[in-house]
Design an enzyme around this catalytic site. Structure first.
Site, mmCIF file in Angstrom:
data_model
loop_
_atom_site.group_PDB
_atom_site.id
_atom_site.type_symbol
_atom_site.label_atom_id
_atom_site.label_comp_id
_atom_site.label_asym_id
_atom_site.label_seq_id
_atom_site.Cartn_x
_atom_site.Cartn_y
_atom_site.Cartn_z
ATOM 1 N N SER A 195 24.664 -2.999 17.719
ATOM 2 C CA SER A 195 23.496 -3.579 18.401
ATOM 3 C C SER A 195 23.519 -5.086 18.183
ATOM 4 O O SER A 195 24.112 -5.560 17.206
ATOM 5 C CB SER A 195 22.224 -2.992 17.781
ATOM 6 O OG SER A 195 21.107 -3.742 18.144
ATOM 7 N N TYR A 208 17.041 -0.684 10.426
ATOM 8 C CA TYR A 208 17.861 -0.514 11.637
ATOM 9 C C TYR A 208 18.856 -1.663 11.751
ATOM 10 O O TYR A 208 20.058 -1.447 11.937
ATOM 11 C CB TYR A 208 16.952 -0.473 12.874
ATOM 12 C CG TYR A 208 17.710 -0.387 14.185
ATOM 13 C CD1 TYR A 208 18.213 0.823 14.644
ATOM 14 C CD2 TYR A 208 17.939 -1.530 14.972
ATOM 15 C CE1 TYR A 208 18.924 0.912 15.842
ATOM 16 C CE2 TYR A 208 18.639 -1.451 16.165
ATOM 17 C CZ TYR A 208 19.129 -0.231 16.596
ATOM 18 O OH TYR A 208 19.840 -0.159 17.776
HETATM 19 N N1 LIG Z 1 18.819 1.043 24.227
HETATM 20 C C1 LIG Z 1 19.044 -0.163 23.711
HETATM 21 O O1 LIG Z 1 18.485 -1.188 24.163
HETATM 22 C C2 LIG Z 1 19.993 -0.329 22.586
HETATM 23 C C3 LIG Z 1 20.235 -1.639 22.133
HETATM 24 C C4 LIG Z 1 21.119 -1.824 21.091
HETATM 25 C C5 LIG Z 1 21.771 -0.734 20.545
HETATM 26 N N2 LIG Z 1 21.510 0.527 20.996
HETATM 27 C C6 LIG Z 1 22.209 1.633 20.380
HETATM 28 O O2 LIG Z 1 22.735 2.477 21.395
HETATM 29 C C7 LIG Z 1 22.784 3.807 20.922
HETATM 30 C C8 LIG Z 1 22.133 4.746 21.916
HETATM 31 O O3 LIG Z 1 20.767 4.382 22.031
HETATM 32 P P1 LIG Z 1 19.842 4.877 23.245
HETATM 33 O O4 LIG Z 1 18.949 3.762 23.538
HETATM 34 O O5 LIG Z 1 20.663 5.476 24.315
HETATM 35 O O6 LIG Z 1 18.990 6.022 22.514
HETATM 36 P P2 LIG Z 1 18.186 7.266 23.136
HETATM 37 O O7 LIG Z 1 17.918 7.068 24.565
HETATM 38 O O8 LIG Z 1 17.056 7.482 22.195
HETATM 39 O O9 LIG Z 1 19.221 8.473 22.992
HETATM 40 C C9 LIG Z 1 19.601 8.913 21.735
HETATM 41 C C10 LIG Z 1 20.545 10.084 21.850
HETATM 42 O O10 LIG Z 1 20.902 10.475 20.526
HETATM 43 C C11 LIG Z 1 20.498 11.815 20.285
HETATM 44 N N3 LIG Z 1 19.986 11.891 18.927
HETATM 45 C C12 LIG Z 1 18.931 11.223 18.413
HETATM 46 N N4 LIG Z 1 18.770 11.551 17.120
HETATM 47 C C13 LIG Z 1 19.746 12.431 16.822
HETATM 48 C C14 LIG Z 1 20.095 13.133 15.644
HETATM 49 N N5 LIG Z 1 19.394 13.027 14.516
HETATM 50 N N6 LIG Z 1 21.170 13.956 15.671
HETATM 51 C C15 LIG Z 1 21.873 14.117 16.809
HETATM 52 N N7 LIG Z 1 21.587 13.484 17.960
HETATM 53 C C16 LIG Z 1 20.527 12.655 17.964
HETATM 54 C C17 LIG Z 1 19.428 12.118 21.333
HETATM 55 O O11 LIG Z 1 19.438 13.471 21.728
HETATM 56 P P3 LIG Z 1 18.524 14.621 21.057
HETATM 57 O O12 LIG Z 1 17.166 14.031 20.914
HETATM 58 O O13 LIG Z 1 18.627 15.750 22.001
HETATM 59 O O14 LIG Z 1 19.173 14.913 19.760
HETATM 60 C C18 LIG Z 1 19.951 11.282 22.514
HETATM 61 O O15 LIG Z 1 20.960 11.976 23.190
HETATM 62 C C19 LIG Z 1 22.127 3.804 19.547
HETATM 63 O O16 LIG Z 1 23.091 3.727 18.544
HETATM 64 C C20 LIG Z 1 21.308 2.535 19.571
HETATM 65 O O17 LIG Z 1 21.066 2.040 18.281
HETATM 66 C C21 LIG Z 1 20.624 0.745 22.009
#
Ligand SMILES: NC(=O)c1ccc[n+]([C@@H]2O[C@H](COP(=O)([O-])OP(=O)(O)OC[C@H]3O[C@@H](n4cnc5c(N)ncnc54)[C@H](OP(=O)(O)O)[C@@H]3O)[C@@H](O)[C@H]2O)c1
Length: 330
Positions: A195, A208
Site C-alpha cells: 500500500s 496497518y
Molecule cells: N482498496 C484500496 O484503496 C487499497 C489501497 C492500498 C492497498 N490495498 C490493499 O489491497 C488489498 C486488497 O484490498 P481490497 O480493498 O480489495 O479489500 P476488500 O475489498 O475488503 O477485499 C478483501 C478480500 O479479502 C478477503 N478477506 C478479508 N479478510 C480475510 C481473512 N481474514 N481471511 C481470508 N480472506 C479474507 C475478503 O473476502 P471474505 O470476506 O469473503 O473473506 C475479500 O475477498 C489489501 O491487501 C489492501 O491492504 C487496498
C-alpha cells in the site's frame, strides 16, 4: 568599508541561493527525467509478461472481492487457471463460476481465514499440492474500520494480532509454500499488494501502515535474493482504489463516497489490469499510471509535510466516521 562588506555578503548570499536553487532544480529535473524513463519503459513493455508461460495456475489470496477478485479475473483472461482463497465459500464459488464462464479456465477454491495463526497453512499447502503455480498474488489485507488512535481501537490487542496475521503472516507463509517449486522451475511471479501506506507512514491506521511497510521491505528483499533464480517479486503500492475496504475512508470525497471510481480512485478492474501489465516491467510500483504520478509528486514533498498531511487527513476521516456513528445511534 562597511558597505563593501555588505556588498560581498549580498553577493555571497545570492551565490548561495543560486547554488541552492540550481541543486534543487537539478534534483527535481532528475526525478522527473527518471520518472519519464519509467513511463516510457512501461509504454514499451507493458503487458509483456506471459503468465501462462510462468505456470498454468495462479493463486490469489483475498479473491472473493475487491482488488483480489479483479486480479483473479484478469489473470484468467490471460489464460491462467485460478485458485481463489478467502473466508466465504459462497462468495468464492460465485466468483469461480463467473471466471469459468468468462474465461474458459479451471478454478479451485480454498476456504481459509488468514486472521488465524499458523494452523491454517498445512491445509492450504495440501490443497495446492501438485499444481504448477506460476503466479502468486498475495493480496489479502485487513485495515482499521476507520482511522483511530492506537489506544482507542476496540479490543485492540486481538484486533492488531488478527491484522498482523492477515497482512504479514499470510504474505510470508504463502510465499514460503509456493516459491520453492517456482525456484526449482526457475520461473514465477510473486506479486505482493502492499500500500502507499507502506511507503509513507500513515498515522491513525498505524498497525496497518506498519504491516504494509513489512510487505514492502519483504518484497524488495525477496526480489534481490531471487531475481537471479528467475523469480519476479513485485511490490505493488496502491493509493486509493474504490472497494469495500476503502468506503469508510472515502467520506471526504462525495463521488467516491458513493462508490463511483474516478481518475485517482479507480475501480478494482481498472487497477488490476494496469498493475498486471506492469509485472516484469517494474518491481516497485504504485501499479497504475495516475497513482505513479501521485507517488512521484508526494515523493518530492518534505517528509515532515507528508506526516502533517496524513495526520490531518486521518483526523478528518476519523471525525466524520465518529459523527456518522453517533448519528446512527441516536
Ligand atoms: N482498496 C484500496 O484503496 C487499497 C489501497 C492500498 C492497498 N490495498 C490493499 O489491497 C488489498 C486488497 O484490498 P481490497 O480493498 O480489495 O479489500 P476488500 O475489498 O475488503 O477485499 C478483501 C478480500 O479479502 C478477503 N478477506 C478479508 N479478510 C480475510 C481473512 N481474514 N481471511 C481470508 N480472506 C479474507 C475478503 O473476502 P471474505 O470476506 O469473503 O473473506 C475479500 O475477498 C489489501 O491487501 C489492501 O491492504 C487496498
Amino acid at each position: 568599508m562597511e558597505s563593501s562588506v555588505m556588498k560581498n555578503l549580498g553577493k555571497d548570499s545570492s551565490a548561495y541561493f543560486a547554488t541552492f536553487g540550481f541543486v534543487v532544480a537539478s534534483y527535481v529535473a532528475l526525478k522527473v527525467a527518471f520518472n519519464i524513463i519509467k513511463i516510457l519503459k512501461f509504454l514499451v513493455f507493458a503487458g509483456s509478461t506471459n503468465f501462462k508461460k510462468l505456470g498454468s495456475w495462479a493463486v490469489v489470496t483475498g479473491s472473493s472481492d475487491g482488488i483480489g477478485k479483479a486480479y483473479a479475473k484478469e489473470l484468467a483472461k490471460r489464460g491462467v487457471n485460478i485458485v481463489l482463497i478467502s473466508r466465504s465459500e459462497a462468495k468464492l464459488q460465485e466468483v469461480a463460476n463467473e471466471i469459468e464462464k468468462e474465461s474458459k479456465v479451471q478454478t479451485r477454491i480454498v476456504v481459509a481465514d488468514f486472521s488465524k495463526g499458523l494452523e491454517l497453512y498445512d491445509s492450504i499447502r495440501d490443497q495446492l499440492a501438485g499444481l504448477e503455480i506460476g503466479t502468486l498474488v498475495n493480496n489479502v489485507g485487513m485495515n482499521y474500520p476507520f482511522p483511530s488512535y492506537f489506544l482507542d481501537v476496540a479490543d485492540r490487542e486481538e484486533f492488531f494480532m488478527k491484522l498482523i496475521n492477515v497482512n504479514v503472516t499470510s504474505v510470508t507463509m504463502m510465499t514460503s509454500i509456493v516459491m520453492p517449486a517456482m525456484v526449482e522451475r526457475k520461473k514465477g511471479a510473486v506479486i505482493n499488494i502492499s500500500s502507499a501506506g507502506g511507503l509513507h507512514p500513515f498515522p491513525l491506521i498505524t498497525v496497518y501502515s506498519a504491516s504494509k511497510a513489512y510487505v514492502t521491505f519483504f518484497s524488495r528483499c525477496i526480489q534481490s535474493e531471487y531475481k537471479s533464480k528467475g523469480i519476479i517479486c513485485q511490490c505493488v503500492m496502491p493509493y486509493t482504489v474504490v472497494t469495500n475496504m476503502t468506503m469508510p475512508f472515502l467520506v471526504t470525497t462525495k463521488r467516491s463516497e458513493k462508490g463511483k471510481p474516478s481518475l485517482l480512485k479507480p475501480s478494482p478492474t481498472t487497477y488490476a489490469k494496469a498493475a498486471l501489465d506492469s509485472v516484469g516491467v517494474s518491481d516497485f510500483t504504485h501499479g497504475y499510471w495516475a497513482h505513479n504520478v501521485q507517488g512521484t509528486v508526494i515523493g518530492m514533498l518534505p517528509e515532515g509535510y507528508i506526516k502533517m498531511m496524513t495526520m490531518s487527513l486521518g483526523e478528518k476521516i476519523r471525525k466524520i466516521n465518529l459523527e456518522k456513528m453517533s448519528k446512527k445511534k441516536e
